[in-house]
Design a protein around this motif. Structure first.
Motif, PDB file in Angstrom:
ATOM      1  N   HIS A  19      80.271 -20.364  64.824  1.00 52.20           N
ATOM      2  CA  HIS A  19      79.613 -19.530  65.836  1.00 52.20           C
ATOM      3  C   HIS A  19      78.115 -19.634  65.609  1.00 52.20           C
ATOM      4  CE1 HIS A  19      78.455 -15.223  67.295  1.00 52.20           C
ATOM      5  NE2 HIS A  19      78.304 -16.125  68.272  1.00 52.20           N
ATOM      6  N   ASN A  20      77.376 -20.018  66.647  1.00 52.39           N
ATOM      7  CA  ASN A  20      75.949 -20.230  66.470  1.00 52.39           C
ATOM      8  C   ASN A  20      75.175 -19.843  67.719  1.00 52.39           C
ATOM      9  OD1 ASN A  20      73.683 -21.211  64.876  1.00 52.39           O
ATOM     10  ND2 ASN A  20      73.582 -22.888  66.352  1.00 52.39           N
ATOM     11  N   LYS A  21      73.989 -19.314  67.494  1.00 55.51           N
ATOM     12  CA  LYS A  21      73.057 -18.988  68.572  1.00 55.51           C
ATOM     13  C   LYS A  21      71.788 -19.786  68.329  1.00 55.51           C
ATOM     14  CE  LYS A  21      71.157 -14.938  70.956  1.00 55.51           C
ATOM     15  NZ  LYS A  21      71.110 -13.444  70.940  1.00 55.51           N
ATOM     16  N   ASN A  22      71.441 -20.636  69.272  1.00 56.01           N
ATOM     17  CA  ASN A  22      70.347 -21.575  69.090  1.00 56.01           C
ATOM     18  C   ASN A  22      69.274 -21.336  70.143  1.00 56.01           C
ATOM     19  OD1 ASN A  22      68.709 -23.728  68.519  1.00 56.01           O
ATOM     20  ND2 ASN A  22      70.291 -25.293  68.742  1.00 56.01           N
ATOM     21  N   GLU A  23      68.079 -21.000  69.692  1.00 59.10           N
ATOM     22  CA  GLU A  23      66.983 -20.736  70.617  1.00 59.10           C
ATOM     23  C   GLU A  23      66.091 -21.954  70.814  1.00 59.10           C
ATOM     24  OE1 GLU A  23      64.899 -17.205  69.602  1.00 59.10           O
ATOM     25  OE2 GLU A  23      66.715 -15.984  69.447  1.00 59.10           O
ATOM     26  N   ARG A  24      66.322 -22.998  70.044  1.00 57.27           N
ATOM     27  CA  ARG A  24      65.545 -24.224  70.212  1.00 57.27           C
ATOM     28  C   ARG A  24      66.214 -25.125  71.238  1.00 57.27           C
ATOM     29  NH1 ARG A  24      65.520 -26.138  64.133  1.00 57.27           N
ATOM     30  NH2 ARG A  24      67.656 -25.439  64.417  1.00 57.27           N
ATOM     31  N   PRO A  25      65.473 -26.100  71.787  1.00 52.67           N
ATOM     32  CA  PRO A  25      66.095 -27.029  72.753  1.00 52.67           C
ATOM     33  C   PRO A  25      67.309 -27.710  72.129  1.00 52.67           C
ATOM     34  CG  PRO A  25      63.708 -27.283  72.773  1.00 52.67           C
ATOM     35  CD  PRO A  25      64.029 -26.347  71.630  1.00 52.67           C
ATOM     36  N   ASN A  41      81.787 -21.222  75.468  1.00 49.34           N
ATOM     37  CA  ASN A  41      80.393 -21.005  75.842  1.00 49.34           C
ATOM     38  C   ASN A  41      80.144 -19.512  76.036  1.00 49.34           C
ATOM     39  OD1 ASN A  41      77.697 -21.507  76.859  1.00 49.34           O
ATOM     40  ND2 ASN A  41      78.529 -21.119  78.901  1.00 49.34           N
ATOM     41  N   ILE A  42      79.359 -18.930  75.159  1.00 49.10           N
ATOM     42  CA  ILE A  42      79.005 -17.523  75.305  1.00 49.10           C
ATOM     43  C   ILE A  42      77.841 -17.387  76.277  1.00 49.10           C
ATOM     44  CG2 ILE A  42      78.235 -15.436  74.084  1.00 49.10           C
ATOM     45  CD1 ILE A  42      79.634 -16.654  71.575  1.00 49.10           C
ATOM     46  N   ASP A  43      76.850 -18.257  76.115  1.00 45.76           N
ATOM     47  CA  ASP A  43      75.698 -18.224  77.016  1.00 45.76           C
ATOM     48  C   ASP A  43      74.895 -19.506  76.862  1.00 45.76           C
ATOM     49  OD1 ASP A  43      74.026 -17.114  78.940  1.00 45.76           O
ATOM     50  OD2 ASP A  43      72.735 -16.139  77.465  1.00 45.76           O
ATOM     51  N   GLY A  44      74.290 -19.966  77.947  1.00 45.66           N
ATOM     52  CA  GLY A  44      73.347 -21.080  77.878  1.00 45.66           C
ATOM     53  C   GLY A  44      73.827 -22.377  78.479  1.00 45.66           C
ATOM     54  N   LYS A  72      80.787 -33.716  76.433  1.00 45.07           N
ATOM     55  CA  LYS A  72      79.368 -33.388  76.291  1.00 45.07           C
ATOM     56  C   LYS A  72      79.075 -32.133  77.093  1.00 45.07           C
ATOM     57  CE  LYS A  72      74.915 -34.628  78.246  1.00 45.07           C
ATOM     58  NZ  LYS A  72      74.119 -33.905  77.252  1.00 45.07           N
ATOM     59  N   VAL A  73      78.233 -31.263  76.541  1.00 43.76           N
ATOM     60  CA  VAL A  73      77.840 -30.045  77.231  1.00 43.76           C
ATOM     61  C   VAL A  73      76.436 -30.204  77.798  1.00 43.76           C
ATOM     62  CG1 VAL A  73      76.887 -28.929  75.159  1.00 43.76           C
ATOM     63  CG2 VAL A  73      77.731 -27.528  77.045  1.00 43.76           C
ATOM     64  N   ILE A  74      76.176 -29.593  78.947  1.00 44.06           N
ATOM     65  CA  ILE A  74      74.829 -29.522  79.512  1.00 44.06           C
ATOM     66  C   ILE A  74      74.311 -28.107  79.308  1.00 44.06           C
ATOM     67  CG2 ILE A  74      73.400 -29.723  81.581  1.00 44.06           C
ATOM     68  CD1 ILE A  74      75.410 -31.626  82.744  1.00 44.06           C
ATOM     69  N   GLU A  82      74.327 -19.985  72.973  1.00 45.26           N
ATOM     70  CA  GLU A  82      75.250 -19.380  72.018  1.00 45.26           C
ATOM     71  C   GLU A  82      76.658 -19.865  72.318  1.00 45.26           C
ATOM     72  OE1 GLU A  82      76.486 -15.016  70.133  1.00 45.26           O
ATOM     73  OE2 GLU A  82      75.222 -15.133  71.926  1.00 45.26           O
ATOM     74  N   ARG A  83      77.337 -20.339  71.298  1.00 47.16           N
ATOM     75  CA  ARG A  83      78.682 -20.865  71.498  1.00 47.16           C
ATOM     76  C   ARG A  83      79.524 -20.671  70.247  1.00 47.16           C
ATOM     77  NH1 ARG A  83      74.217 -23.751  69.558  1.00 47.16           N
ATOM     78  NH2 ARG A  83      74.785 -25.718  68.607  1.00 47.16           N
TER      79      ARG A  83
END
Length: 278
Positions: A19-25, A41-44, A72-74, A82-83
């Motif tokens: 489980h990770n939340k990534n604010e970088r590109p 996919n939680i968000d993004g 692949k995810v977009i 966050e996923r």
């Protein structure tokens, strides 16, 4: 090479719950696993490619992904991404399906060649994330962690009853770069970058600039990456190196060997020896 990327992403242990939340590109490329994967996919994320199909992807979308399925995810540019991702070794799934007095309870995961998709509501999301949390709390107790994994799979399986296989895309991608991805997924064995630009009615150099800004790779290298991912799929399924070369869209065997080794750091023959056919 600056854009060298590993495309065959086997997890280092039989089960990975991430489980990770990534604010970088976030940069994602077509890749595959020998494990099964649950992607949430939680968000993004806003789109998902899986074996030449494009799927809409919104918040709380859940995907069950078969073995050796190129995906692949977009991710929306600038979005907080966050996923939750779960990778599970095939032997674990096979063992649960083969348990006495059980009617293959995980056939929704192991019995379909295509991804399955469901969307959770707020309450279901909270329940799912609590199950993930409970799994991580059992880090020091192997049997309880295994039981927590089965509970997660039982919960997910309720969304994938017969007839609930995901349908490809509703709304089309927004940007020129995303539309190019759809064209590449559909025709990567034969299409050229100049043809993509022409189809999208844009200048080729301008198109290349947009694509790299969006996905972190030049379209030329992305096309190679996609072909290599496809070649890996065929190698994993038991094809010879020569068969994988031509089935994935490379038209010159020597060039395929050289390109594969340049991008991956090893020859395709090494991968063929390391994997077992499905």
């Amino acid at each position: 090479m600056e854009e060298k990327i590993s495309l065959y992403r086997d997890a280092p242990s039989p089960v990975i719950v991430y489980h990770n939340k990534n604010e970088r590109p976030h940069v994602d490329v077509p890749h595959l696993h020998s494990q099964y994967e649950i992607y949430y996919n939680i968000d993004g994320a806003k789109g998902f490619f899986a074996d030449k199909r494009f799927y809409d992807c919104t918040g709380f979308d859940l995907f069950a992904i078969p073995q050796a399925c190129v995906h692949k995810v977009i991710v929306s540019r600038g979005a907080v991404y966050e996923r939750c991702i779960i990778n599970i070794d095939t032997k674990i799934i096979d063992a649960i399906n083969a348990a006495p007095h059980m009617n293959r309870p995980l056939s929704w995961l192991a019995g379909s060649p295509f991804p399955k998709k469901a969307n959770l509501n707020e309450q279901e999301h909270e329940e799912f994330m609590n199950l993930i949390k409970q799994y991580h709390l059992q880090e020091s107790h192997e049997l309880k962690r295994y039981a927590a994994l089965i509970e997660i799979l039982a919960f997910i399986g309720g969304f994938f009853l017969p007839g609930r296989t995901a349908s490809p895309a509703g709304s089309p991608p927004d940007s020129i770069a995303e539309k190019a991805l759809v064209l590449i997924e559909d025709q990567f064995q034969d299409i050229k970058i100049s043809e993509i630009a022409e189809t999208l009615f844009v200048n080729e150099s301008y198109f290349s600039k947009l694509f790299k800004e969006e996905f972190g790779l030049t379209p030329e290298n992305y096309l190679i990456v996609r072909k290599i991912a496809e070649a890996k799929k065929y190698l994993y399924m038991g094809a010879s190196v020569k068969e994988a070369c031509f089935l994935s869209g490379f038209h010159n065997y020597s060039n395929f060997i050289r390109t594969f080794k340049n991008f991956e750091g090893y020859s395709p023959g090494n991968l063929e020896k390391l994997t077992d056919p499905l």
